[in-house]
Each structure stands twice: as structure tokens, then as C-alpha cells.
Motif scaffolding. Structure first.
Motif, short mmCIF file in Angstrom:
data_model
loop_
_atom_site.label_atom_id
_atom_site.label_comp_id
_atom_site.label_asym_id
_atom_site.label_seq_id
_atom_site.Cartn_x
_atom_site.Cartn_y
_atom_site.Cartn_z
N LEU A 241 39.83 117.19 -38.75
CA LEU A 241 38.84 118.20 -39.15
C LEU A 241 37.47 117.56 -39.34
O LEU A 241 36.45 118.08 -38.88
CB LEU A 241 39.30 118.88 -40.44
CG LEU A 241 38.43 120.01 -40.97
CD1 LEU A 241 38.38 121.17 -39.98
CD2 LEU A 241 38.95 120.50 -42.32
N LYS A 244 36.14 116.30 -35.84
CA LYS A 244 35.72 117.42 -35.00
C LYS A 244 34.40 118.01 -35.50
O LYS A 244 33.51 118.32 -34.70
CB LYS A 244 36.82 118.48 -34.99
CG LYS A 244 36.53 119.70 -34.15
CD LYS A 244 37.77 120.58 -34.02
CE LYS A 244 38.23 121.12 -35.36
NZ LYS A 244 39.37 122.04 -35.23
N SER A 245 34.30 118.16 -36.80
CA SER A 245 33.09 118.74 -37.37
C SER A 245 31.89 117.81 -37.17
O SER A 245 30.79 118.26 -36.81
CB SER A 245 33.30 119.02 -38.86
OG SER A 245 32.13 119.54 -39.45
N LYS A 249 28.57 118.68 -35.00
CA LYS A 249 27.23 118.69 -35.62
C LYS A 249 26.29 117.73 -34.90
O LYS A 249 25.08 118.00 -34.77
CB LYS A 249 27.34 118.32 -37.10
CG LYS A 249 28.02 119.38 -37.94
CD LYS A 249 27.32 120.73 -37.82
CE LYS A 249 27.99 121.80 -38.65
NZ LYS A 249 27.34 123.13 -38.47
#
Length: 352
Positions: A241, A244-245, A249
Motif C-alpha cells: 500500500l 503503490k501510493s 504520488k
């Protein structure tokens, strides 16, 4: 005064679905952030994350102070290691790679005090008893330990029905990743044969009366598992998570900057031919649209090339992302076109 009630074990026994998250960042600060999310349970991973008992204990402490329940996965189901985890106050443990009922029975003995089991008696030194502040710990601890075992290969699946007869095992977790590998589908846990084996195993666990568990990031599979009666379901992993974030970004930030673009041309009477050859060649790697006069090739990396053919020349516009390697991309385009045009004196000139 008895051992603290294990609310996670009680919920599983009552058949109440518990939604959890895998914690693999091996950091108490990250675990504390995860603990604010409101998951029912958080699994601190000692098998595939760079954890030891001390780092796991630090994470367990911060999770205990939240509304979530800590569960710890051991690297291996050794009796001495289980004793240390339990004495550290971890009431719910997940043991990987269980392949037989005999192995499951040995794990049950490892989490219980004599005469039922072989857990060493050292509670006066243990955080689990609040350092001897819980006078009835020895006589009440066994009932509050939640033993979850992980079946994740062909041998374990073949022995699953016998494993499910073992008293003292509170739940069985199916591991799709390792099972897929053992079934010849390494890295492909979504393969239909693997999913069929997983759902069949989960259904057998539920039918036995034990709690069934799984980690899956696939929303459709998550829904299916709950419909099957799975009661401890992990729906996310903190590491993936976060990664991926962060990547998303970074890409959205770079998208604010202009792409690097360069144009070029080559004089040739075979421009349409070379345009089509390049588009066909890269069609299996990127998104391609072309006809005899124009073509566009785009890659997930951000690299792209536009081509236009006239009767006398091939015109090119090459672009990369703001942090892409434009020079390398120009070389790749040039080299490919020269291979296609080996029968003529072909030269591609870039306008830079």
C-alpha cells in the motif's frame, strides 16, 4: 485475576468476520499509524518481514493501545520460539507451512502448559503475566491463546481434512502465494486452478467449525471469501500500500512537469514501410496505433514516439517523461530503424 481476554479469539469463535491488514514494514512507528486505521486485527509478520522478537514486541505494544488486535506470524513453528512469543504477551499467533496433523498437534502442545502441553513455565519473567502481577495466569492462559496455522502447499492441502480434526487449533489460514508456487503457478495466485483449490480449502475449513482465514488484495476474491464464511480476512498489506501510493504520488508530481521532446527526420523513399515495421515490432510491448501514413507508440514507462511518412522522408517526434532518459530513447529508435533499413544508406538526424 485471570489472563486478559483474547477478544480476537472470541470473535472468531462467535463467527464474527474480522477484517485485518498485514504489517511488514518492521517499524513500530509505521505499525502505530496502521493501528489508527481501525482494522479489527493487524498481523505483524515475522516470516517475510525483517523482524525479530524485539521489533515484533515493539509493534505489538503500539497495536495493543489501539482498537485493533495484534497477531504475530512466526518465521517457523519451533516450540522454543512459540514459548518466547507467548511469554512476550502475544496471544494470537500464526504458524506458517503446516503440512500434517502431527505437526498441528505439536503446535497445540507448544501453546499449552503441562500437563496438556509443553510450554515452559516462566511466567514470573514474562510480560504475558504482567511480570507476575496476574496471579492466575498459569491456570487461565491456555484458554486465551489463539493458535492459527497456515496451510500453503500441496502436502498441507492433502492433509487438510486430518488437520481440521486436531483439537486446539483455532483457525486455519490458506496461503495462496506459496500454494500457487507449489502448483506450478509461481507468482500467479489468481490462476483458476489455484483459486479453485483455495476456495475448496476454505469451504472445508468453514464446514469443520474452525475459523478460516486468508490474505487477498482482490476485491472480488475478498467478497467470495466472506460469502464462503471466512472469519479472519486480511484485505491489505502495509508495504504494498505504501509503495503503490508513493509511486503514484511521484508519477502525479512528475506529470506536472513538461515532457522531454525531440524531433528528427530521415530521407528515404521507404518511410511508410519502416513506420509500419517499427509499430508492429513494438506492438507487443506498448500501445500502438498506425496506418500507412502515421503511427503512435506509447509505453508504460512514459516513452513514446510519433511517426509520419511522406514519399520522401520519415518524420519522428520522440518523447520521454520529465525524468526519463531521452538520449537512450533516441538511440533505441535509431537502432531499430537502421535494422529495418539495412538495404539502404539510412541516416536519422535529430534536431537537438
Amino acid at each position: 485475576m485471570p489472563a486478559p481476554q483474547n477478544v480476537f479469539k472470541a470473535a472468531l469463535k462467535a463467527g464474527e468476520p474480522q477484517i485485518g491488514c498485514w504489517i511488514g514494514m518492521a517499524d513500530a512507528y509505521a505499525a502505530e499509524i496502521a493501528a489508527t486505521a481501525g482494522f479489527d486485527w493487524l498481523l505483524v509478520d515475522g516470516e517475510h518481514a525483517p523482524n525479530d522478537l524485539r521489533s515484533i514486541l515493539e509493534q505489538v505494544r503500539v497495536i495493543e493501545g489501539s482498537g485493533s488486535v495484534p497477531v504475530a506470524r512466526l518465521p517457523i513453528g519451533e516450540t522454543w520460539m512459540i514459548k518466547q512469543y507467548l511469554d512476550a504477551g502475544v496471544q494470537s499467533i500464526l504458524v506458517p507451512m503446516v503440512e500434517s496433523a502431527d505437526q498441528a498437534r505439536a503446535l497445540v502442545r507448544a501453546v499449552q502448559y503441562p500437563p496438556r502441553g509443553v510450554r515452559g513455565v516462566g511466567s514470573s519473567l514474562a510480560r504475558a503475566s504482567q511480570f507476575a502481577a496476574i496471579p492466575d495466569y498459569l491456570t487461565t492462559a491456555d484458554e486465551e491463546i489463539c493458535l492459527l496455522i497456515q496451510v500453503e502447499n500441496n502436502a498441507g492441502m492433502a492433509a487438510l481434512d486430518e488437520i481440521l480434526t486436531v483439537e486446539g487449533v483455532d483457525g486455519v489460514f490458506i496461503g495462496p502465494a506459496d500454494l500457487a508456487a507449489d502448483m506450478g503457478q509461481l507468482g500467479n495466485a489468481g490462476h483458476p486452478d489455484v483459486e479453485q483449490a483455495v476456495t475448496d480449502g476454505l469451504a472445508r475449513i468453514v464446514a469443520s467449525g474452525k475459523a478460516a482465514g486468508i490474505l487477498t488484495l482482490d476485491p472480488a476474491m475478498q467478497r467470495n471469501c466472506l460469502d464462503l464464511g471466512v472469519t479472519f480476512l486480511a484485505t491489505e498489506i502495509d508495504v504494498t500500500l505504501f509503495a503503490k501510493s508513493m509511486r503514484a504520488k511521484a508519477q502525479s508530481g512528475f506529470a506536472l512537469l513538461p515532457q522531454q521532446i525531440v524531433t528528427g527526420q530521415a530521407e528515404t523513399g521507404n518511410a511508410s514501410k519502416y513506420l509500419q515495421q517499427l509499430c508492429k515490432h513494438w506492438s507487443h510491448k506498448g500501445q500502438v496505433e498506425f496506418d500507412v501514413y502515421a503511427g503512435t507508440i506509447s509505453f508504460a514507462s512514459g516513452n513514446s514516439v510519433k511517426l509520419k511518412a511522406t514519399s520522401e522522408a520519415l518524420e519522428i517526434e520522440a518523447s520521454v517523461s520529465p525524468r526519463g532518459d531521452l538520449d537512450r530513447w533516441k538511440i533505441a529508435i535509431t537502432d531499430h530503424l537502421k535494422r529495418f533499413a539495412f538495404r539502404e544508406e539510412f541516416e536519422l538526424y535529430w534536431n537537438n
